[in-house]
Design a protein around this motif. Structure first.
Motif, mmCIF file in Angstrom:
data_model
loop_
_atom_site.group_PDB
_atom_site.id
_atom_site.type_symbol
_atom_site.label_atom_id
_atom_site.label_comp_id
_atom_site.label_asym_id
_atom_site.label_seq_id
_atom_site.Cartn_x
_atom_site.Cartn_y
_atom_site.Cartn_z
ATOM 1 N N LEU A 34 0.825 -1.206 0.000
ATOM 2 C CA LEU A 34 0.000 0.000 0.000
ATOM 3 C C LEU A 34 0.863 1.261 0.000
ATOM 4 O O LEU A 34 0.539 2.242 -0.683
ATOM 5 N N SER A 35 1.962 1.236 0.746
ATOM 6 C CA SER A 35 2.836 2.410 0.817
ATOM 7 C C SER A 35 3.412 2.740 -0.552
ATOM 8 O O SER A 35 3.437 3.900 -0.967
ATOM 9 N N ALA A 36 3.911 1.725 -1.270
ATOM 10 C CA ALA A 36 4.476 1.963 -2.590
ATOM 11 C C ALA A 36 3.403 2.377 -3.590
ATOM 12 O O ALA A 36 3.661 3.175 -4.490
ATOM 13 N N LEU A 37 2.213 1.870 -3.418
ATOM 14 C CA LEU A 37 1.126 2.172 -4.345
ATOM 15 C C LEU A 37 0.721 3.639 -4.281
ATOM 16 O O LEU A 37 0.293 4.213 -5.293
ATOM 17 N N VAL A 38 0.854 4.274 -3.113
ATOM 18 C CA VAL A 38 0.420 5.669 -2.959
ATOM 19 C C VAL A 38 1.564 6.613 -2.622
ATOM 20 O O VAL A 38 1.351 7.810 -2.455
ATOM 21 N N GLY A 39 2.804 6.106 -2.478
ATOM 22 C CA GLY A 39 3.958 6.984 -2.330
ATOM 23 C C GLY A 39 4.223 7.489 -0.938
ATOM 24 O O GLY A 39 4.737 8.604 -0.777
ATOM 25 N N ILE A 40 3.910 6.711 0.103
ATOM 26 C CA ILE A 40 4.175 7.124 1.472
ATOM 27 C C ILE A 40 5.162 6.151 2.110
ATOM 28 O O ILE A 40 5.435 5.077 1.579
ATOM 29 N N GLY A 41 5.689 6.541 3.281
ATOM 30 C CA GLY A 41 6.701 5.724 3.932
ATOM 31 C C GLY A 41 6.178 4.571 4.750
ATOM 32 O O GLY A 41 6.934 3.669 5.106
ATOM 33 N N GLY A 42 4.908 4.586 5.101
ATOM 34 C CA GLY A 42 4.311 3.470 5.829
ATOM 35 C C GLY A 42 4.287 3.614 7.337
ATOM 36 O O GLY A 42 3.739 2.761 8.035
ATOM 37 N N GLY A 43 4.867 4.695 7.877
ATOM 38 C CA GLY A 43 4.888 4.870 9.321
ATOM 39 C C GLY A 43 3.512 4.981 9.944
ATOM 40 O O GLY A 43 3.296 4.534 11.078
ATOM 41 N N SER A 44 2.562 5.552 9.202
ATOM 42 C CA SER A 44 1.201 5.712 9.732
ATOM 43 C C SER A 44 0.511 4.374 9.935
ATOM 44 O O SER A 44 -0.503 4.295 10.636
ATOM 45 N N MET A 45 1.038 3.321 9.316
ATOM 46 C CA MET A 45 0.491 1.976 9.533
ATOM 47 C C MET A 45 1.333 1.176 10.515
ATOM 48 O O MET A 45 0.800 0.429 11.340
ATOM 49 N N VAL A 46 2.650 1.330 10.450
ATOM 50 C CA VAL A 46 3.538 0.547 11.308
ATOM 51 C C VAL A 46 3.427 0.981 12.763
ATOM 52 O O VAL A 46 3.412 0.135 13.667
ATOM 53 N N VAL A 47 3.339 2.289 13.010
ATOM 54 C CA VAL A 47 3.292 2.775 14.400
ATOM 55 C C VAL A 47 2.075 2.231 15.151
ATOM 56 O O VAL A 47 2.226 1.658 16.241
ATOM 57 N N PRO A 48 0.849 2.370 14.624
ATOM 58 C CA PRO A 48 -0.298 1.805 15.362
ATOM 59 C C PRO A 48 -0.186 0.294 15.564
ATOM 60 O O PRO A 48 -0.581 -0.224 16.613
ATOM 61 N N PHE A 49 0.353 -0.408 14.566
ATOM 62 C CA PHE A 49 0.506 -1.861 14.685
ATOM 63 C C PHE A 49 1.445 -2.211 15.833
ATOM 64 O O PHE A 49 1.154 -3.111 16.641
ATOM 65 N N LEU A 50 2.571 -1.526 15.930
ATOM 66 C CA LEU A 50 3.534 -1.826 16.986
ATOM 67 C C LEU A 50 3.005 -1.431 18.364
ATOM 68 O O LEU A 50 3.273 -2.115 19.359
ATOM 69 N N VAL A 51 2.273 -0.323 18.437
ATOM 70 C CA VAL A 51 1.656 0.062 19.716
ATOM 71 C C VAL A 51 0.644 -0.997 20.143
ATOM 72 O O VAL A 51 0.569 -1.368 21.326
ATOM 73 N N TRP A 52 -0.141 -1.488 19.201
ATOM 74 C CA TRP A 52 -1.112 -2.554 19.472
ATOM 75 C C TRP A 52 -0.410 -3.800 20.003
ATOM 76 O O TRP A 52 -0.964 -4.546 20.824
ATOM 77 N N CYS A 53 0.828 -3.995 19.542
ATOM 78 C CA CYS A 53 1.608 -5.163 19.975
ATOM 79 C C CYS A 53 2.485 -4.851 21.185
ATOM 80 O O CYS A 53 3.550 -5.449 21.365
ATOM 81 N N ASN A 54 2.060 -3.903 22.000
ATOM 82 C CA ASN A 54 2.703 -3.604 23.277
ATOM 83 C C ASN A 54 4.127 -3.067 23.148
ATOM 84 O O ASN A 54 4.983 -3.352 23.991
ATOM 85 N N ARG A 55 4.389 -2.290 22.121
ATOM 86 C CA ARG A 55 5.668 -1.617 22.021
ATOM 87 C C ARG A 55 5.473 -0.140 22.350
ATOM 88 O O ARG A 55 4.505 0.467 21.912
ATOM 89 N N GLN A 56 6.367 0.431 23.132
ATOM 90 C CA GLN A 56 6.239 1.823 23.551
ATOM 91 C C GLN A 56 6.262 2.742 22.329
ATOM 92 O O GLN A 56 6.957 2.471 21.349
ATOM 93 N N LEU A 57 5.504 3.851 22.435
ATOM 94 C CA LEU A 57 5.350 4.742 21.291
ATOM 95 C C LEU A 57 6.682 5.263 20.746
ATOM 96 O O LEU A 57 6.885 5.241 19.525
ATOM 97 N N PRO A 58 7.620 5.742 21.576
ATOM 98 C CA PRO A 58 8.891 6.226 20.997
ATOM 99 C C PRO A 58 9.625 5.150 20.207
ATOM 100 O O PRO A 58 10.186 5.421 19.139
ATOM 101 N N ARG A 59 9.612 3.910 20.721
ATOM 102 C CA ARG A 59 10.263 2.817 19.994
ATOM 103 C C ARG A 59 9.473 2.449 18.732
ATOM 104 O O ARG A 59 10.058 2.081 17.706
ATOM 105 N N ALA A 60 8.155 2.548 18.799
ATOM 106 C CA ALA A 60 7.335 2.268 17.624
ATOM 107 C C ALA A 60 7.609 3.280 16.519
ATOM 108 O O ALA A 60 7.739 2.910 15.339
ATOM 109 N N VAL A 61 7.725 4.563 16.889
ATOM 110 C CA VAL A 61 8.011 5.607 15.905
ATOM 111 C C VAL A 61 9.388 5.391 15.285
ATOM 112 O O VAL A 61 9.564 5.485 14.061
ATOM 113 N N ALA A 62 10.393 5.100 16.134
ATOM 114 C CA ALA A 62 11.753 4.889 15.634
ATOM 115 C C ALA A 62 11.818 3.678 14.715
ATOM 116 O O ALA A 62 12.463 3.711 13.659
#
Length: 262
Positions: free
Chosen positions: A150-178
């Motif tokens: 999806l990221s390549a299809l619309v030209g974005i980096g994918g962080g807007s999808m990866v961050v919520p996924f990692l937070v959902w999986c019990n990873r702290q927000l700063p580490r999820a963003v990084a």
């Protein structure tokens, strides 16, 4: 010269927003390039493909500084990145391949829909509750493939999808963003490579393009963005970030409405 002015201006805006809000990337570059390339008379048949390919190539450069900054703070979960990356690479290449079979208008509609979703997420601050652990290697690779596609299809980096996924999986927000920033690099590299190959020798492309990547735009946006991102980061501590995020969300919504309206 006027073309370079627009690229630098777009890069400054992207860098400032990225520094202040931790966003930017494709959300800003794609709408900006649609406007600039349209002014320059880029052929409609390749306009959106060139916008997306150029956006991904720019993100590949600008994300390097962000990844390094997060790495120096020890915030990147490199084991997670390693498990994500194979799927991301396959998904991003597949996204570039799929995009080549779509018309510019179809890609614009898809990007507009994604932009509205991102604007709503930012405006209402939707965030999943930490409720599970990271899945196994195959499931994580499959998730990465979906993000990369999806990221390549619309030209974005994918962080807007990866961050919520990692937070959902019990990873702290700063580490999820990084970690999301680090995942954005293979998305951008594979996606840009796919768009370069798909558009190679296309007769309608503007001068100084390598496939669907317009290199003068990449250079102007990337250099200006890397120079202004630190200033944006400093302003983030002096300005009301929550208010800025909501204003930016409204901007994204307006941009999406204009894109969908043609």
């Amino acid at each position: 010269m006027s073309e370079l002015f627009w690229y630098v201006l777009l890069g400054c805006g992207t860098g400032m927003l990225a520094g202040m809000l931790g966003v930017g990337g494709g959300q800003v570059i794609v709408p900006g390039l649609i406007y600039v390339f349209h002014r320059q008379g880029v052929a409609e048949a390749v306009l959106m493909h060139t916008v997306i390919g150029t956006s991904l190539a720019t993100i590949a450069f600008t994300s390097l500084s962000a990844v390094w900054a997060h790495h120096r703070r020890g915030a990147v979960l490199w084991k997670v990145v390693a498990r994500f990356t194979p799927g991301i690479l396959v998904g991003a290449l597949a996204g570039a391949w799929c995009a080549d079979y779509l018309q510019s208008r179809e890609l614009m509609i898809l990007f507009g829909i994604v932009l509205i979703a991102l604007a709503l997420q930012m405006l209402f601050e939707f965030s999943p509750k930490p409720s599970r652990q990271l899945p196994g290697g195959r499931a994580l690779a499959a998730t990465g493939a979906g993000v990369g596609w999806l990221s390549a299809l619309v030209g974005i980096g994918g962080g807007s999808m990866v961050v919520p996924f990692l937070v959902w999986c019990n990873r702290q927000l700063p580490r999820a963003v990084a970690t999301a920033a680090a995942c954005g690099l293979p998305v951008a590299l594979a996606g840009a490579a796919g768009f370069a190959v798909a558009g190679w020798n296309h007769a309608a492309l503007p001068a100084w393009s390598g496939g669907y990547i317009h290199w003068p735009a990449v250079l102007g946006i990337a250099v200006a963005g890397m120079l202004t991102a630190p200033l944006g980061a400093r302003l983030a501590h002096a300005l009301p970030t929550r208010t800025l995020r909501r204003i930016f969300a409204v901007f994204l919504g307006i941009a999406a409405a204009r894109i969908l309206a043609g």
